[in-house]
Design a protein around this motif. Structure first.
Motif, mmCIF file in Angstrom:
data_model
loop_
_atom_site.group_PDB
_atom_site.id
_atom_site.type_symbol
_atom_site.label_atom_id
_atom_site.label_comp_id
_atom_site.label_asym_id
_atom_site.label_seq_id
_atom_site.Cartn_x
_atom_site.Cartn_y
_atom_site.Cartn_z
ATOM 1 N N THR A 46 0.792 -1.224 0.000
ATOM 2 C CA THR A 46 0.000 0.000 0.000
ATOM 3 C C THR A 46 0.826 1.276 0.000
ATOM 4 O OG1 THR A 46 -0.107 -0.047 2.419
ATOM 5 C CG2 THR A 46 -1.889 -1.134 1.211
ATOM 6 N N HIS A 47 2.143 1.162 0.181
ATOM 7 C CA HIS A 47 2.983 2.350 0.291
ATOM 8 C C HIS A 47 4.211 2.283 -0.622
ATOM 9 C CE1 HIS A 47 0.609 2.641 3.954
ATOM 10 N NE2 HIS A 47 1.019 3.887 4.086
ATOM 11 N N TYR A 48 4.784 3.442 -0.871
ATOM 12 C CA TYR A 48 6.058 3.540 -1.573
ATOM 13 C C TYR A 48 6.962 4.461 -0.755
ATOM 14 C CZ TYR A 48 5.172 8.363 -2.958
ATOM 15 O OH TYR A 48 4.953 9.719 -2.938
ATOM 16 N N VAL A 49 8.252 4.394 -1.037
ATOM 17 C CA VAL A 49 9.199 5.267 -0.349
ATOM 18 C C VAL A 49 9.759 6.268 -1.352
ATOM 19 C CG1 VAL A 49 11.357 5.376 0.945
ATOM 20 C CG2 VAL A 49 9.783 3.465 1.290
ATOM 21 N N PRO A 50 9.678 7.558 -1.066
ATOM 22 C CA PRO A 50 10.172 8.571 -2.013
ATOM 23 C C PRO A 50 11.617 8.304 -2.426
ATOM 24 C CG PRO A 50 8.945 9.620 -0.253
ATOM 25 C CD PRO A 50 9.113 8.176 0.142
#
Length: 214
Positions: A46-50
């Motif tokens: 559900t997430h990504y890391v910049p």
């Protein structure tokens, strides 16, 4: 750092290099008929890391073309294997907040599409910005050397007009260097794009080079 997917039962999953931060997986099921000649699943979190590379994986009709875009920009294109597996790396350099990845599949005359929305997660402290030692010119057919720093272990690629001209790997101290022949197609002023790719992030630098003797 230049490089589509479509319908049936579908789930979406993205594995990002988040440095030990666990993010839950989600599955999105397509409501299309299961009898379609073209099918697609995408396994996702559900997430990504910049500023990190996010790996998208899934299954699809063997041999079908898989393409992903972010904000209309193609981020990867691949072909599903004989077992139907596929994967691709999505660079989210400069992205903040919510990111939507559009995944398309083409198989014969069938075409399917799904979108995946990811929220921003914590950043990695192990990423080191790419540097390239200044260079002002080049000579066609002559050997040219380039060097700089990057994230330790990162793959560093150099390209001119979309064609790779060198590849290097940053050492444990972050230092990298490469030697290449400038392609004979180069003429006048050229742009050398240097990109780094690592599990902790990716970025790029561009050098404007003038042809010696002009």
């Amino acid at each position: 750092m230049q490089r589509n997917t479509r319908l049936a039962a579908l789930s979406i999953a993205v594995a990002a290099a988040v440095g030990g931060i666990a993010v839950p997986s989600v599955a999105v099921a397509d409501t299309a008929s299961a009898t379609s000649s073209s099918w697609l699943t995408i396994h996702s979190q559900t997430h990504y890391v910049p500023d990190l590379v996010t790996t998208v994986t899934g299954q699809a009709t063997p041999g079908s073309e898989i393409r992903a875009t972010v904000d209309g920009r193609e981020v990867f294109r691949t072909v599903a294997s004989e077992q139907g597996n596929w994967d691709g790396a999505v660079g989210v350099l400069g992205q903040r907040g919510t990111v939507t990845i559009i995944v398309d599949q083409r198989s014969g005359d069938s075409a399917n599409q799904r979108s995946l929305t990811l929220q921003q997660g914590p950043a990695s402290s192990r990423f080191q910005a790419l540097t390239v030692s200044p260079r002002s010119g080049y000579l066609v057919g002559a050997t040219a050397s380039y060097d700089g720093t990057a994230t330790p272990g990162a793959l560093v690629l150099g390209s001119i007009d979309g064609k790779d001209v060198f590849k290097a790997v940053a050492g444990e101290d972050g230092q990298w260097s490469a030697t290449t022949l400038v392609p004979a197609t180069a003429q006048g002023t050229v742009q050398l794009l240097v990109e780094q790719f690592s599990e902790h992030g990716q970025d790029s630098r561009t050098l404007t080079l003038s042809q010696y003797g002009n």
